[in-house]
Design a protein around this motif. Structure first.
Motif, PDB file in Angstrom:
ATOM      1  N   GLY A   1       0.683  -1.043  -0.156  1.00 17.44           N
ATOM      2  CA  GLY A   1      -0.137  -0.283  -0.023  1.00 17.44           C
ATOM      3  C   GLY A   1       0.889   1.280  -0.028  1.00 17.44           C
TER       4      GLY A   1
ATOM      5  N   ASN B   1       1.668   1.027   4.362  1.00 20.43           N
ATOM      6  CA  ASN B   1       0.148   0.765   4.273  1.00 20.43           C
ATOM      7  C   ASN B   1      -0.683   1.680   4.881  1.00 20.43           C
ATOM      8  OD1 ASN B   1       0.921  -1.503   2.724  1.00 20.43           O
ATOM      9  ND2 ASN B   1       1.204  -2.918   4.494  1.00 20.43           N
ATOM     10  N   ALA B   2      -0.510   3.040   4.452  1.00 21.55           N
ATOM     11  CA  ALA B   2      -1.245   4.206   5.144  1.00 21.55           C
ATOM     12  C   ALA B   2      -2.422   4.226   4.018  1.00 21.55           C
ATOM     13  CB  ALA B   2      -0.374   5.473   5.312  1.00 21.55           C
ATOM     14  N   PRO B   3      -3.439   4.994   4.284  1.00 25.98           N
ATOM     15  CA  PRO B   3      -4.640   5.371   3.444  1.00 25.98           C
ATOM     16  C   PRO B   3      -4.168   6.094   2.424  1.00 25.98           C
ATOM     17  CG  PRO B   3      -5.026   5.984   5.760  1.00 25.98           C
ATOM     18  CD  PRO B   3      -3.492   5.635   5.671  1.00 25.98           C
ATOM     19  N   SER B   4      -3.232   7.217   2.507  1.00 26.90           N
ATOM     20  CA  SER B   4      -2.911   7.742   1.143  1.00 26.90           C
ATOM     21  C   SER B   4      -1.266   7.967   1.283  1.00 26.90           C
ATOM     22  CB  SER B   4      -3.626   9.126   1.202  1.00 26.90           C
ATOM     23  OG  SER B   4      -2.931   9.971   2.122  1.00 26.90           O
TER      24      SER B   4
END
Length: 124
Positions: A64, A88-91
């Motif tokens: 991610g 693997n962060a949201p953005s």
């Protein structure tokens, strides 16, 4: 009879297109193995047991949005190389912010005053 063959051929063509489209989408969704946007070469000492080497390898393997922050490389031996990563962060933006926080927290934990400021070395 001819209609029967056309239906079969149409179904086969559509199935092939569907397979190609889904395979391409699966590859585009994963960032695993990618070094992303490299802003500066990561400062790695070559020791596979080094925390920064492990963090960078984990960053590259992450599927991610992730980021790797480090203090700049220097040839002066007395300076420390510190790092931080967020996997693997949201953005990508969130990953960069959290990687910087991690690097700064490492600097504060070890009370390092030399070696340069933390900066984002790579993100994806």
């Amino acid at each position: 009879m001819e209609l029967k063959y056309r239906r079969g051929m149409t179904a086969s063509i559509l199935a092939g297109i569907l397979i190609l489209v889904t395979a391409g989408a699966g590859q585009a969704g994963s960032l695993a193995g990618s070094e992303g946007d490299k802003r500066s070469p990561p400062a790695l000492n070559g020791d596979p047991k080094s925390p920064c080497t492990k963090a960078y390898k984990a960053y590259v393997a992450a599927s991610g949005h992730s980021a790797y922050a480090t203090t700049p490389y220097s040839r002066v031996v007395s300076l420390y190389i510190l790092c931080g990563a967020r996997l693997n962060a949201p953005s990508q933006k969130v990953a960069e912010e959290l990687a910087m926080k991690s690097c700064l927290a490492t600097r504060a934990h070890y009370k390092v005053t030399n070696g340069g400021a933390c900066e984002i070395a790579a993100s994806k």
